[in-house]
Design an enzyme around this catalytic site. Structure first.
Site, short mmCIF file in Angstrom:
data_model
loop_
_atom_site.label_atom_id
_atom_site.label_comp_id
_atom_site.label_asym_id
_atom_site.label_seq_id
_atom_site.Cartn_x
_atom_site.Cartn_y
_atom_site.Cartn_z
N LEU A 96 -30.54 14.11 45.07
CA LEU A 96 -29.21 13.74 45.63
C LEU A 96 -28.22 15.11 45.46
O LEU A 96 -27.70 15.67 46.86
CB LEU A 96 -28.36 12.79 44.94
CG LEU A 96 -26.84 12.59 45.03
CD1 LEU A 96 -26.68 12.26 46.62
CD2 LEU A 96 -26.17 11.32 44.40
N THR A 116 -35.29 12.90 38.36
CA THR A 116 -35.33 13.48 39.75
C THR A 116 -34.20 13.28 40.62
O THR A 116 -33.79 14.07 41.19
CB THR A 116 -36.62 13.28 40.13
OG1 THR A 116 -37.48 13.74 39.27
CG2 THR A 116 -36.76 14.05 41.59
N CYS A 117 -33.68 12.18 40.88
CA CYS A 117 -32.86 11.46 41.54
C CYS A 117 -31.55 12.31 41.37
O CYS A 117 -30.68 12.62 42.33
CB CYS A 117 -32.67 10.16 41.40
SG CYS A 117 -34.03 9.34 41.94
N SER A 118 -30.98 12.40 39.93
CA SER A 118 -29.79 13.01 39.47
C SER A 118 -29.90 14.33 39.59
O SER A 118 -28.77 15.13 39.74
CB SER A 118 -29.38 12.27 38.18
OG SER A 118 -29.37 10.96 38.35
N THR A 163 -31.60 8.22 37.43
CA THR A 163 -32.84 8.70 36.98
C THR A 163 -32.87 10.35 36.89
O THR A 163 -31.99 10.82 37.78
CB THR A 163 -33.88 7.93 37.80
OG1 THR A 163 -33.72 8.04 39.12
CG2 THR A 163 -33.70 6.34 37.51
#
Length: 190
Positions: A61, A55-57, A53
């Site tokens: 992270l 923001t996560c990518s 997704t």
């Protein structure tokens, strides 16, 4: 929301590389318990809504990956990224993002997230039940600090990313005031 002081006792279904497994895919299932992960260790865990997704990518992270050495210098034994995704998805996401330092922990059934009080409905996005975005510092299973994103709740129209970032957690460990979320570390397409 109930505040808990100790990580929930659950068993995570993970996959590990094992060269004794025949064939071209030398991986096997391995159960990890909460004790396996947290007992006798200082752990930073950050949880997010989903692998692959935006923001996560692009930021969440990758920035923890980038600051790994600084976390280790402040006594952190392990950095863990938790998501309500299965082990196969977490593995492929880690490869795509280039995760080498952060342990990607699949909470496939959402049991840990539920027992943390962080399982939310994201059906408005077609995600179903997922983890709310947060980070926490855990010492020997004891939760010392939680950074919970605002507007916690089911079907939140936003994906807040203001306090669970790597820089905020690192500032806390250093005893400094956080300076805010940094710009994304990677581009995202999709």
């Amino acid at each position: 929301m109930t505040v808990i002081t100790h990580v929930p006792r659950v068993t995570f279904k993970t996959r590990v590389r094992d060269e004794s497994v025949p064939g071209s895919n030398p991986y096997r299932w391995q159960d990890l318990t909460s004790d396996d992960i947290f007992k006798g260790r200082k752990v930073v865990l950050f949880a997010l809504p989903g692998a692959f997704t935006p923001t996560c990518s692009s930021n969440h992270l990758p920035r923890y990956e980038e600051l790994n050495d600084e976390f280790r210098a402040h006594g952190v034994d392990e950095i863990i990224c938790l998501s309500v995704n299965d082990a196969f998805v977490m593995f492929q996401w880690g490869k795509q993002v280039g995760a080498r330092n952060v342990f990607l922990l699949p909470d496939g059934n959402g049991e840990f997230s539920r027992k943390m009080g962080m399982l939310v409905d994201k059906s408005n996005l077609g995600f179903g039940l997922r983890s709310w975005r947060y980070s926490m510092l855990v010492n020997d299973g004891q939760i010392d600090k939680v950074f919970l994103e605002p507007d916690y709740g089911d079907n939140c129209p936003l994906d807040p990313f203001e306090v669970s970032d790597a820089d905020t957690m690192l500032a806390f460990l250093k005893g400094n005031e956080p300076e805010g979320v940094t710009k994304p570390r990677r581009d995202f397409e999709g």
